[in-house]
Scaffold this motif. Sequence first.
Motif, PDB file in Angstrom:
ATOM      1  N   GLY A  22       0.774  -1.243   0.000  1.00 18.79           N
ATOM      2  CA  GLY A  22       0.000   0.000   0.000  1.00 18.79           C
ATOM      3  C   GLY A  22       0.798   1.283   0.000  1.00 18.79           C
ATOM      4  O   GLY A  22       0.321   2.314   0.477  1.00 18.79           O
ATOM      5  N   VAL A  23       2.007   1.268  -0.550  1.00 17.42           N
ATOM      6  CA  VAL A  23       2.842   2.480  -0.528  1.00 17.42           C
ATOM      7  C   VAL A  23       2.709   3.314  -1.805  1.00 17.42           C
ATOM      8  O   VAL A  23       3.316   4.378  -1.932  1.00 17.42           O
ATOM      9  CB  VAL A  23       4.335   2.142  -0.289  1.00 17.42           C
ATOM     10  N   GLY A  24       1.937   2.793  -2.761  1.00 16.80           N
ATOM     11  CA  GLY A  24       1.749   3.549  -4.015  1.00 16.80           C
ATOM     12  C   GLY A  24       2.475   2.944  -5.213  1.00 16.80           C
ATOM     13  O   GLY A  24       2.689   3.632  -6.208  1.00 16.80           O
ATOM     14  N   LYS A  25       2.841   1.670  -5.144  1.00 21.48           N
ATOM     15  CA  LYS A  25       3.524   1.023  -6.286  1.00 21.48           C
ATOM     16  C   LYS A  25       2.639   1.049  -7.539  1.00 21.48           C
ATOM     17  O   LYS A  25       3.068   1.504  -8.598  1.00 21.48           O
ATOM     18  CB  LYS A  25       3.842  -0.454  -5.971  1.00 21.48           C
ATOM     19  N   THR A  26       1.418   0.536  -7.388  1.00 19.03           N
ATOM     20  CA  THR A  26       0.556   0.415  -8.568  1.00 19.03           C
ATOM     21  C   THR A  26       0.162   1.798  -9.099  1.00 19.03           C
ATOM     22  O   THR A  26       0.184   2.033 -10.308  1.00 19.03           O
ATOM     23  CB  THR A  26      -0.694  -0.416  -8.217  1.00 19.03           C
ATOM     24  N   THR A  27      -0.175   2.710  -8.201  1.00 16.71           N
ATOM     25  CA  THR A  27      -0.531   4.072  -8.624  1.00 16.71           C
ATOM     26  C   THR A  27       0.643   4.697  -9.386  1.00 16.71           C
ATOM     27  O   THR A  27       0.461   5.362 -10.411  1.00 16.71           O
ATOM     28  CB  THR A  27      -0.886   4.927  -7.381  1.00 16.71           C
ATOM     29  N   THR A  28       1.851   4.433  -8.899  1.00 20.41           N
ATOM     30  CA  THR A  28       3.043   4.967  -9.564  1.00 20.41           C
ATOM     31  C   THR A  28       3.261   4.277 -10.909  1.00 20.41           C
ATOM     32  O   THR A  28       3.502   4.946 -11.921  1.00 20.41           O
ATOM     33  CB  THR A  28       4.281   4.790  -8.649  1.00 20.41           C
ATOM     34  N   THR A 199       5.676   9.300  -1.868  1.00 17.75           N
ATOM     35  CA  THR A 199       4.260   9.284  -2.266  1.00 17.75           C
ATOM     36  C   THR A 199       3.370   9.703  -1.098  1.00 17.75           C
ATOM     37  O   THR A 199       3.781   9.652   0.064  1.00 17.75           O
ATOM     38  CB  THR A 199       3.833   7.869  -2.714  1.00 17.75           C
ATOM     39  N   MET A 200       2.147  10.088  -1.434  1.00 11.41           N
ATOM     40  CA  MET A 200       1.114  10.457  -0.455  1.00 11.41           C
ATOM     41  C   MET A 200       1.615  11.537   0.498  1.00 11.41           C
ATOM     42  O   MET A 200       1.350  11.493   1.702  1.00 11.41           O
ATOM     43  CB  MET A 200       0.636   9.214   0.310  1.00 11.41           C
ATOM     44  N   PHE A 201       2.333  12.480  -0.070  1.00 20.04           N
ATOM     45  CA  PHE A 201       2.864  13.596   0.721  1.00 20.04           C
ATOM     46  C   PHE A 201       1.717  14.550   1.068  1.00 20.04           C
ATOM     47  O   PHE A 201       0.956  14.970   0.200  1.00 20.04           O
ATOM     48  CB  PHE A 201       3.933  14.336  -0.095  1.00 20.04           C
ATOM     49  N   VAL A 227       7.732  15.142  -5.752  1.00 20.85           N
ATOM     50  CA  VAL A 227       7.064  14.449  -4.649  1.00 20.85           C
ATOM     51  C   VAL A 227       5.593  14.276  -5.055  1.00 20.85           C
ATOM     52  O   VAL A 227       4.988  15.199  -5.601  1.00 20.85           O
ATOM     53  CB  VAL A 227       7.191  15.305  -3.360  1.00 20.85           C
ATOM     54  N   ILE A 228       5.048  13.089  -4.826  1.00 20.87           N
ATOM     55  CA  ILE A 228       3.646  12.851  -5.201  1.00 20.87           C
ATOM     56  C   ILE A 228       2.745  13.224  -4.022  1.00 20.87           C
ATOM     57  O   ILE A 228       2.869  12.642  -2.934  1.00 20.87           O
ATOM     58  CB  ILE A 228       3.402  11.363  -5.574  1.00 20.87           C
ATOM     59  N   PRO A 229       1.865  14.204  -4.204  1.00 24.73           N
ATOM     60  CA  PRO A 229       1.004  14.610  -3.076  1.00 24.73           C
ATOM     61  C   PRO A 229      -0.106  13.600  -2.816  1.00 24.73           C
ATOM     62  O   PRO A 229      -0.470  12.829  -3.709  1.00 24.73           O
ATOM     63  CB  PRO A 229       0.393  15.924  -3.577  1.00 24.73           C
ATOM     64  N   ARG A 230      -0.615  13.607  -1.600  1.00 29.64           N
ATOM     65  CA  ARG A 230      -1.846  12.844  -1.340  1.00 29.64           C
ATOM     66  C   ARG A 230      -2.965  13.558  -2.092  1.00 29.64           C
ATOM     67  O   ARG A 230      -3.161  14.753  -1.948  1.00 29.64           O
ATOM     68  CB  ARG A 230      -2.117  12.829   0.174  1.00 29.64           C
ATOM     69  N   ASN A 231      -3.630  12.855  -2.959  1.00 28.04           N
ATOM     70  CA  ASN A 231      -4.637  13.476  -3.823  1.00 28.04           C
ATOM     71  C   ASN A 231      -5.743  12.458  -4.104  1.00 28.04           C
ATOM     72  O   ASN A 231      -5.489  11.392  -4.673  1.00 28.04           O
ATOM     73  CB  ASN A 231      -3.939  13.926  -5.126  1.00 28.04           C
ATOM     74  N   VAL A 232      -6.953  12.819  -3.714  1.00 21.46           N
ATOM     75  CA  VAL A 232      -8.057  11.871  -3.805  1.00 21.46           C
ATOM     76  C   VAL A 232      -8.340  11.447  -5.258  1.00 21.46           C
ATOM     77  O   VAL A 232      -8.803  10.337  -5.515  1.00 21.46           O
ATOM     78  CB  VAL A 232      -9.316  12.434  -3.094  1.00 21.46           C
TER      79      VAL A 232
HETATM   80  N1  LIG Z   1      -0.805   9.977  -3.812  1.00 17.52           N
HETATM   81  C1  LIG Z   1      -1.915   9.350  -3.400  1.00 17.52           C
HETATM   82  N2  LIG Z   1      -2.946  10.048  -2.887  1.00 17.52           N
HETATM   83  C2  LIG Z   1      -4.070   9.430  -2.429  1.00 17.52           C
HETATM   84  N3  LIG Z   1      -4.248   8.107  -2.479  1.00 17.52           N
HETATM   85  C3  LIG Z   1      -3.245   7.351  -2.976  1.00 17.52           C
HETATM   86  C4  LIG Z   1      -2.047   7.923  -3.484  1.00 17.52           C
HETATM   87  N4  LIG Z   1      -1.240   6.923  -3.919  1.00 17.52           N
HETATM   88  C5  LIG Z   1      -1.917   5.783  -3.717  1.00 17.52           C
HETATM   89  N5  LIG Z   1      -3.114   6.040  -3.151  1.00 17.52           N
HETATM   90  C6  LIG Z   1      -4.124   5.044  -2.730  1.00 17.52           C
HETATM   91  O1  LIG Z   1      -3.528   4.243  -1.707  1.00 17.52           O
HETATM   92  C7  LIG Z   1      -3.869   2.887  -1.870  1.00 17.52           C
HETATM   93  C8  LIG Z   1      -2.582   2.062  -2.080  1.00 17.52           C
HETATM   94  O2  LIG Z   1      -1.978   2.494  -3.286  1.00 17.52           O
HETATM   95  P1  LIG Z   1      -1.409   1.448  -4.337  1.00 17.52           P
HETATM   96  O3  LIG Z   1      -2.418   0.412  -4.652  1.00 17.52           O
HETATM   97  O4  LIG Z   1      -0.855   2.228  -5.463  1.00 17.52           O
HETATM   98  O5  LIG Z   1      -0.239   0.822  -3.471  1.00 17.52           O
HETATM   99  P2  LIG Z   1       0.568  -0.510  -3.710  1.00 17.52           P
HETATM  100  O6  LIG Z   1       1.923  -0.307  -3.119  1.00 17.52           O
HETATM  101  O7  LIG Z   1       0.517  -0.892  -5.133  1.00 17.52           O
HETATM  102  O8  LIG Z   1      -0.275  -1.550  -2.870  1.00 17.52           O
HETATM  103  P3  LIG Z   1      -0.011  -3.143  -2.816  1.00 17.52           P
HETATM  104  O9  LIG Z   1       1.214  -3.314  -2.000  1.00 17.52           O
HETATM  105  O10 LIG Z   1      -1.254  -3.699  -2.195  1.00 17.52           O
HETATM  106  O11 LIG Z   1       0.186  -3.601  -4.232  1.00 17.52           O
HETATM  107  C9  LIG Z   1      -4.813   2.817  -3.049  1.00 17.52           C
HETATM  108  O12 LIG Z   1      -6.125   2.876  -2.573  1.00 17.52           O
HETATM  109  C10 LIG Z   1      -4.485   4.076  -3.839  1.00 17.52           C
HETATM  110  O13 LIG Z   1      -5.586   4.546  -4.597  1.00 17.52           O
END
Ligand SMILES: Nc1ncnc2c1ncn2[C@@H]1O[C@H](COP(=O)(O)OP(=O)(O)OP(=O)(O)O)[C@@H](O)[C@H]1O
Length: 286
Positions: A22-28, A199-201, A227-232
């Motif tokens: 849940g650290v933002g790998k997939t979002t990144t 991420t999620m700054f 830096v990637i901000p926390r953004n809904v």
């Molecule tokens: N910058 C951000 N701002 C707000 N929400 C975020 C941000 N980045 C990620 N998220 C949310 O946080 C959650 C975890 O993000 P993500 O799925 O990218 O992490 P992950 O490292 O791929 O997770 P996993 O380890 O389960 O694969 C998701 O619900 C995603 O939408």
Amino acid sequence: MNKTSNEKIPPRILAVANQKGGVGKTTTAVNLATALSAIGEKVLLVDLDAQGNATTGFGIRRAGIRSSTYDIIFDDATIAETVKHTKVPGLDVLPSSIHLSGAEIELVDLERREYRLRDVLRTPLTSAQGGHDYDYVVIDCPPSLSLLTLNALVAADSIVVPLQCEFYALEGLSHLVKTVERVKNSFNPELSIHGVVLTMFDKRNKLSAMVEDDVREFFGDTVYETVIPRNVRLSEAPSYGLPAIVYDMKCPGARAYISLAKEILKRERKIRAGQNLPATGSTQVA
Ligand SMILES: Nc1ncnc2c1ncn2[C@@H]1O[C@H](COP(=O)(O)OP(=O)(O)OP(=O)(O)O)[C@@H](O)[C@H]1O
Ligand SMILES: [Mg+2]
């Protein structure tokens, strides 16, 4: 030297990895891949996680998938027969399947078990033979240092490490760094850490700033300026089957990922110049 039509340059392979969940790998991975293609690179996003969030994040229904990264790793499926085109021009996805959840056990007895992904991504074949001509391959890794992640690290040129701005951000990173060293020594001497992305700054939260200071002190220039901000909007976009950059390209999260892609390409230009490699899609005109 520039790319010409009959010259095939191997793609640069970036693994987005951090064993922490849940650290933002997939979002990144999703938004970096989209931003790179928006800039003009031809990109393949590889979903290596059984959760399949990078796949569904593009609106690809997993029920309809006949060939997946599982088949690439275990059944000699080709990229050409597995790839899904997306609405983003220049961006394809290798979708994952739930079968990957059993991959750990199945990989153990397999021949060249650490090299399965590398063998597919790095074998130069013509398009007719199932080859490809991507400039970048971005791999979304699962949240573990498993054999699947090992496959990504053995295939990759470099790793992009997302780090969530939270209290325990640095915890576990030494483990990742040690794993990279182990992979370098045993399987892939060229592997490097491309950069660490925060991420999620949250700028209203003092903790975010403290974590940023700590991480920059520890990792120095390895940390990207972006830096990637926390953004809904970043968390909403996948439920519409769209990368945030397409869902709302003006939102702060999308803008940050475009800036990250530019920064990554800038580093790439330096690396390529240092290694005397030709430029890729957009970098040859930059
Ligand atoms: N910058 C951000 N701002 C707000 N929400 C975020 C941000 N980045 C990620 N998220 C949310 O946080 C959650 C975890 O993000 P993500 O799925 O990218 O992490 P992950 O490292 O791929 O997770 P996993 O380890 O389960 O694969 C998701 O619900 C995603 O939408
Ligand atoms: Mg993920």
